[in-house]
Design a protein around this motif. Structure first.
Motif, PDB file in Angstrom:
ATOM      1  N   PRO A  43       0.822  -1.215   0.000  1.00 52.37           N
ATOM      2  CA  PRO A  43       0.000   0.000   0.000  1.00 52.37           C
ATOM      3  C   PRO A  43       0.854   1.261   0.000  1.00 52.37           C
ATOM      4  CG  PRO A  43       0.060  -0.962   2.203  1.00 52.37           C
ATOM      5  CD  PRO A  43       0.771  -1.919   1.301  1.00 52.37           C
ATOM      6  N   THR A  44       0.269   2.338  -0.494  1.00 53.39           N
ATOM      7  CA  THR A  44       0.911   3.643  -0.426  1.00 53.39           C
ATOM      8  C   THR A  44       0.627   4.269   0.936  1.00 53.39           C
ATOM      9  OG1 THR A  44      -1.027   4.828  -1.210  1.00 53.39           O
ATOM     10  CG2 THR A  44       0.455   3.955  -2.885  1.00 53.39           C
ATOM     11  N   ALA A  45       1.275   5.395   1.209  1.00 56.16           N
ATOM     12  CA  ALA A  45       1.030   6.079   2.475  1.00 56.16           C
ATOM     13  C   ALA A  45      -0.446   6.437   2.599  1.00 56.16           C
ATOM     14  CB  ALA A  45       1.897   7.335   2.571  1.00 56.16           C
ATOM     15  N   ASN A  46      -1.016   6.851   1.501  1.00 57.20           N
ATOM     16  CA  ASN A  46      -2.418   7.215   1.508  1.00 57.20           C
ATOM     17  C   ASN A  46      -3.319   6.003   1.756  1.00 57.20           C
ATOM     18  OD1 ASN A  46      -4.202   9.270   1.454  1.00 57.20           O
ATOM     19  ND2 ASN A  46      -3.870   9.834  -0.682  1.00 57.20           N
ATOM     20  N   LYS A  54      -9.992   3.058  10.458  1.00 59.09           N
ATOM     21  CA  LYS A  54     -10.971   2.225  11.145  1.00 59.09           C
ATOM     22  C   LYS A  54     -10.572   2.020  12.595  1.00 59.09           C
ATOM     23  CE  LYS A  54     -12.185  -0.223   6.908  1.00 59.09           C
ATOM     24  NZ  LYS A  54     -11.599  -1.270   6.038  1.00 59.09           N
ATOM     25  N   ARG A  55      -9.267   1.958  12.834  1.00 56.65           N
ATOM     26  CA  ARG A  55      -8.786   1.694  14.198  1.00 56.65           C
ATOM     27  C   ARG A  55      -8.391   2.971  14.918  1.00 56.65           C
ATOM     28  NH1 ARG A  55      -6.979  -2.588  16.294  1.00 56.65           N
ATOM     29  NH2 ARG A  55      -7.637  -4.587  15.468  1.00 56.65           N
ATOM     30  N   LEU A  56      -7.896   3.939  14.171  1.00 58.01           N
ATOM     31  CA  LEU A  56      -7.461   5.213  14.766  1.00 58.01           C
ATOM     32  C   LEU A  56      -8.108   6.354  13.997  1.00 58.01           C
ATOM     33  CD1 LEU A  56      -3.622   4.464  15.029  1.00 58.01           C
ATOM     34  CD2 LEU A  56      -5.323   4.239  16.836  1.00 58.01           C
ATOM     35  N   PRO A  57      -9.340   6.675  14.311  1.00 61.04           N
ATOM     36  CA  PRO A  57     -10.090   7.652  13.515  1.00 61.04           C
ATOM     37  C   PRO A  57      -9.452   9.039  13.501  1.00 61.04           C
ATOM     38  CG  PRO A  57     -11.540   6.435  14.974  1.00 61.04           C
ATOM     39  CD  PRO A  57     -10.154   6.126  15.400  1.00 61.04           C
ATOM     40  N   ASN A  58      -8.621   9.331  14.506  1.00 60.55           N
ATOM     41  CA  ASN A  58      -8.074  10.682  14.591  1.00 60.55           C
ATOM     42  C   ASN A  58      -6.659  10.806  14.055  1.00 60.55           C
ATOM     43  OD1 ASN A  58     -10.406  11.722  15.775  1.00 60.55           O
ATOM     44  ND2 ASN A  58      -9.755  10.945  17.782  1.00 60.55           N
ATOM     45  N   ILE A  59      -6.133   9.732  13.495  1.00 64.07           N
ATOM     46  CA  ILE A  59      -4.750   9.802  13.017  1.00 64.07           C
ATOM     47  C   ILE A  59      -4.666  10.772  11.840  1.00 64.07           C
ATOM     48  CG2 ILE A  59      -4.830   7.977  11.289  1.00 64.07           C
ATOM     49  CD1 ILE A  59      -2.112   7.010  12.414  1.00 64.07           C
ATOM     50  N   SER A  60      -3.544  11.430  11.733  1.00 65.71           N
ATOM     51  CA  SER A  60      -3.362  12.359  10.615  1.00 65.71           C
ATOM     52  C   SER A  60      -2.434  11.751   9.569  1.00 65.71           C
ATOM     53  CB  SER A  60      -2.777  13.674  11.112  1.00 65.71           C
ATOM     54  OG  SER A  60      -1.405  13.524  11.343  1.00 65.71           O
ATOM     55  N   LEU A  61      -2.560  12.274   8.355  1.00 64.20           N
ATOM     56  CA  LEU A  61      -1.715  11.772   7.274  1.00 64.20           C
ATOM     57  C   LEU A  61      -0.245  11.994   7.605  1.00 64.20           C
ATOM     58  CD1 LEU A  61      -1.355  10.552   4.486  1.00 64.20           C
ATOM     59  CD2 LEU A  61      -1.828  12.787   3.500  1.00 64.20           C
ATOM     60  N   ALA A  62       0.043  13.143   8.225  1.00 65.17           N
ATOM     61  CA  ALA A  62       1.434  13.430   8.589  1.00 65.17           C
ATOM     62  C   ALA A  62       1.974  12.361   9.521  1.00 65.17           C
ATOM     63  CB  ALA A  62       1.534  14.804   9.232  1.00 65.17           C
ATOM     64  N   THR A  63       1.147  11.897  10.442  1.00 69.09           N
ATOM     65  CA  THR A  63       1.589  10.858  11.364  1.00 69.09           C
ATOM     66  C   THR A  63       1.863   9.557  10.619  1.00 69.09           C
ATOM     67  OG1 THR A  63       0.362  11.850  13.173  1.00 69.09           O
ATOM     68  CG2 THR A  63       0.934   9.530  13.385  1.00 69.09           C
ATOM     69  N   VAL A  64       1.013   9.237   9.672  1.00 70.88           N
ATOM     70  CA  VAL A  64       1.256   8.031   8.891  1.00 70.88           C
ATOM     71  C   VAL A  64       2.622   8.143   8.207  1.00 70.88           C
ATOM     72  CG1 VAL A  64       0.520   6.671   6.907  1.00 70.88           C
ATOM     73  CG2 VAL A  64      -1.170   7.515   8.543  1.00 70.88           C
ATOM     74  N   TYR A  65       2.904   9.286   7.624  1.00 69.66           N
ATOM     75  CA  TYR A  65       4.221   9.483   7.007  1.00 69.66           C
ATOM     76  C   TYR A  65       5.319   9.351   8.038  1.00 69.66           C
ATOM     77  CZ  TYR A  65       2.808  10.805   2.277  1.00 69.66           C
ATOM     78  OH  TYR A  65       2.336  10.782   0.989  1.00 69.66           O
ATOM     79  N   ASN A  66       5.116   9.962   9.205  1.00 68.58           N
ATOM     80  CA  ASN A  66       6.128   9.870  10.260  1.00 68.58           C
ATOM     81  C   ASN A  66       6.354   8.422  10.668  1.00 68.58           C
ATOM     82  OD1 ASN A  66       6.496  12.612  10.321  1.00 68.58           O
ATOM     83  ND2 ASN A  66       5.058  12.948  12.009  1.00 68.58           N
ATOM     84  N   CYS A  67       5.279   7.691  10.881  1.00 63.76           N
ATOM     85  CA  CYS A  67       5.402   6.302  11.317  1.00 63.76           C
ATOM     86  C   CYS A  67       6.101   5.459  10.262  1.00 63.76           C
ATOM     87  CB  CYS A  67       4.022   5.725  11.624  1.00 63.76           C
ATOM     88  SG  CYS A  67       3.247   6.451  13.078  1.00 63.76           S
ATOM     89  N   LEU A  68       5.687   5.636   9.023  1.00 63.50           N
ATOM     90  CA  LEU A  68       6.306   4.854   7.959  1.00 63.50           C
ATOM     91  C   LEU A  68       7.795   5.168   7.878  1.00 63.50           C
ATOM     92  CD1 LEU A  68       3.514   5.164   5.244  1.00 63.50           C
ATOM     93  CD2 LEU A  68       4.216   3.088   6.439  1.00 63.50           C
TER      94      LEU A  68
END
Lengths: 146, 146
Positions: A43-46, A54-68
């Motif tokens: 999968p892509t970051a998006n 579904k599990r973290l409704p408040n997560i931000s896209l920036a956080t996904v990038y940070n985590c990845l």
DNA sequence: CGGGAACCTAGAACGATTCCAATTCCTGGC
DNA sequence: GCCAGGAATTGGAATCGTTCTAGGTTCCCG
């Protein structure tokens, strides 16, 4: 005794460990990791962002990038790039390439035949240090698997 | 008789041919082609843009992108991507990979040892059609060539 | 329990690339 | 040579993945 490998790849359905491979786990990092381990379709970051909500409704896209980025930096997952398309992420750490099936856009891991060391078939000057190899193929698989 | 090869790679210092490989030549395309043939350091579109302005002061960046795309589409040059860095362009059409020297950012062509067919060392299902192979290495060359 | 560092978030900023509309350039037919 | 139509070029706006920033939250350790 716990092996290094089980430390590196804890059961994604189990409890969140304190850290993986030296990276302190947080809720967001753990869910990102879980998702990649469970859904290995590169999968892509998006994609990760949309699915993880579904599990973290408040997560931000920036956080996904940070985590990845954190997971990649600690060698827990790999980042894979096809041309200038959005980066994709892959939990398969074994040396392998990627085959991009142009008939349906799917991506498949490609391994080398047993006993093959890629650096041995390349014409490189003696003493060259290789830190990373990226192999991308494009084409069509025989009968697209269903 | 003129061979296909000389049609594909006309002398970049000679007169502009009517076309190359089926692509009608224009001033801008020809200068783009000349530049890539002369300066084989894998320039980005922006590099090409800056360098080409000595000969075509009025060329636009959009045109450089158009010309590069046309040259790539007609198999006259190759587009090379490293991670998410800006695309680079390369007039070497022979099958080869690219080595990214991290000590100075330079990029070098890498060929396979004689007799090696990359598709033969890969574990792919019978009947797979490969249309393109991209191989990227990262690391350090022994003593950086001057 | 308190303080500082690490994290997360939302939105702005960035940079490579593409799109768009208007102009210019070619080319083939007269 | 001249004209119409299509192709190319141009500059600027738009796009889109990704990164940055500033402020708020959480975590860890004493």
């Amino acid at each position: 005794m716990v092996s290094d490998d089980s430390n590196l790849h804890p059961e994604p359905s189990g409890k969140m460990p304190a850290e993986i491979n030296g990276l302190r786990m947080t809720r967001q990092r753990w869910e990102t990791y879980r998702l990649l381990m469970t859904q290995k379709d590169h999968p892509t970051a998006n994609d990760v962002f949309r699915r993880i909500q579904k599990r973290l409704p408040n997560i931000s896209l920036a956080t996904v990038y940070n985590c990845l980025e954190a997971l990649v930096k600690h060698g827990i997952v790999r980042q894979v790039n096809f041309d200038r398309e959005p980066s994709r992420f892959c939990p398969n750490l074994a040396e392998h390439g990627h085959f991009h099936d142009e008939s349906n856009g799917s991506i498949h891991d490609v391994t080398f035949k047993p006993g093959i060391d890629l650096s041995e078939v390349l014409d490189l000057p003696e003493g060259t240090v290789i830190t990373d190899i990226e192999l991308t193929l494009r084409g069509k698989l025989p009968t697209t698997k269903i």
